[in-house]
Design an enzyme around this catalytic site. Structure first.
Site, PDB file in Angstrom:
ATOM      1  N   MET A  64       0.825  -1.204   0.000  1.00  0.00           N
ATOM      2  CA  MET A  64       0.000   0.000   0.000  1.00  0.00           C
ATOM      3  C   MET A  64       0.862   1.258   0.000  1.00  0.00           C
ATOM      4  O   MET A  64       1.903   1.293   0.646  1.00  0.00           O
ATOM      5  CB  MET A  64      -0.867  -0.035   1.266  1.00  0.00           C
ATOM      6  CG  MET A  64      -2.006   0.939   1.278  1.00  0.00           C
ATOM      7  SD  MET A  64      -2.981   0.766   2.798  1.00  0.00           S
ATOM      8  CE  MET A  64      -3.899  -0.728   2.467  1.00  0.00           C
ATOM      9  N   CYS A  65       0.434   2.264  -0.741  1.00  0.00           N
ATOM     10  CA  CYS A  65       1.140   3.542  -0.769  1.00  0.00           C
ATOM     11  C   CYS A  65       0.285   4.583  -0.069  1.00  0.00           C
ATOM     12  O   CYS A  65      -0.931   4.447   0.014  1.00  0.00           O
ATOM     13  CB  CYS A  65       1.310   4.060  -2.197  1.00  0.00           C
ATOM     14  SG  CYS A  65       2.189   2.977  -3.285  1.00  0.00           S
ATOM     15  N   SER A  66       0.954   5.646   0.353  1.00  0.00           N
ATOM     16  CA  SER A  66       0.206   6.798   0.809  1.00  0.00           C
ATOM     17  C   SER A  66       0.284   7.832  -0.307  1.00  0.00           C
ATOM     18  O   SER A  66       1.307   7.949  -0.984  1.00  0.00           O
ATOM     19  CB  SER A  66       0.818   7.286   2.123  1.00  0.00           C
ATOM     20  OG  SER A  66       1.154   8.628   2.055  1.00  0.00           O
TER      21      SER A  66
END
Ligand SMILES: *[C@@H]1O[C@H](CO)[C@@H](O)[C@H](O)[C@H]1NC(C)=O
Ligand SMILES: *[C@@H]1O[C@H](CO)[C@@H](O)[C@H](O)[C@H]1NC(C)=O
Length: 193
Positions: A64-66
């Site tokens: 997951m990325c922000s």
């Protein structure tokens, strides 16, 4: 009585050619009454589906990325967004920013990727601003691809939101196995809810 039939055929063929001649713009829509100010802030890329070759190779390893969406400096033009993505790569946090320029109706943007050497169109197709957003990206050029992205305000989207994303991705032509929900990692998302 061949003539009317020939004429009809010709019209059908012209119609078909007309369709083929329109640019291969994918079927996309935008969130009605899109409010850019409410779209700003931090999101997490909680779901992805794409036929890009990098995605097919790496999808099992994605995390997951922000993504922080902020207005770009006024000098960049009206309504330009600066999207800064932080992600884990080879055990390191990397950050990348890109500018999304308004392109058409509110909620529709485009950016030019120096890395890919192509232009990409991005549509915010649906969002409630507070919980999720469904984005659709089409990249043109010889590396043409399309991608569906789920932006979530939290790292743990509700099952209903995940299902919404799967339905959205399937409507864009992706198979269920193309849809990935990248796992969260403590590393680069640390300190963020
Ligand atoms: C976009 O935001 C990032 C992070 O705040 C910043 O480092 C970068 O300079 C910004 N880019 C532009 C063109 O404003
Ligand atoms: C991905 O799908 C789009 C639309 O169906 C197509 O135009 C494109 O060539 C495909 N790209 C790859 C890399 O398969």
């Amino acid at each position: 009585m061949a003539a009317p039939r020939t004429l009809w055929m010709a019209l059908v063929l012209l119609g078909a050619l007309g369709v083929l001649q329109t640019p291969a713009r994918a079927q996309a829509s935008v969130q009605p009454n899109f409010r850019q100010d409410q779209f700003l802030g931090r999101w997490f890329t909680a779901g992805l589906a794409s036929n890009a070759s990098w995605f097919r190779e790496k999808k099992a390893a994605l995390s997951m990325c922000s993504a922080v969406v902020a207005p770009a400096p006024p000098g960049e033009g009206d309504g330009v967004l600066n999207v800064t993505t932080t992600f884990l790569r080879r055990d390191q946090c990397e950050t990348r920013s890109l500018l999304l320029r308004p392109a058409g109706p509110p909620g529709c943007y485009s950016y030019t990727s120096l890395y890919w050497g192509s232009t990409q169109d991005v549509w915010v197709e649906e969002t409630d601003y507070g919980e999720y957003a469904l984005l659709y990206t089409v990249g043109t050029g010889d590396r043409g691809f399309h991608m569906a992205t789920l932006y979530s305000r939290t790292q743990t989207p509700r099952a209903a939101v995940r299902e919404k994303f799967t339905t959205f991705a399937e409507a864009k032509g992706f198979a269920e196995e193309d849809v990935v929900f990248p796992p969260r990692t403590d590393k680069c998302l640390e300190g963020h809810q």
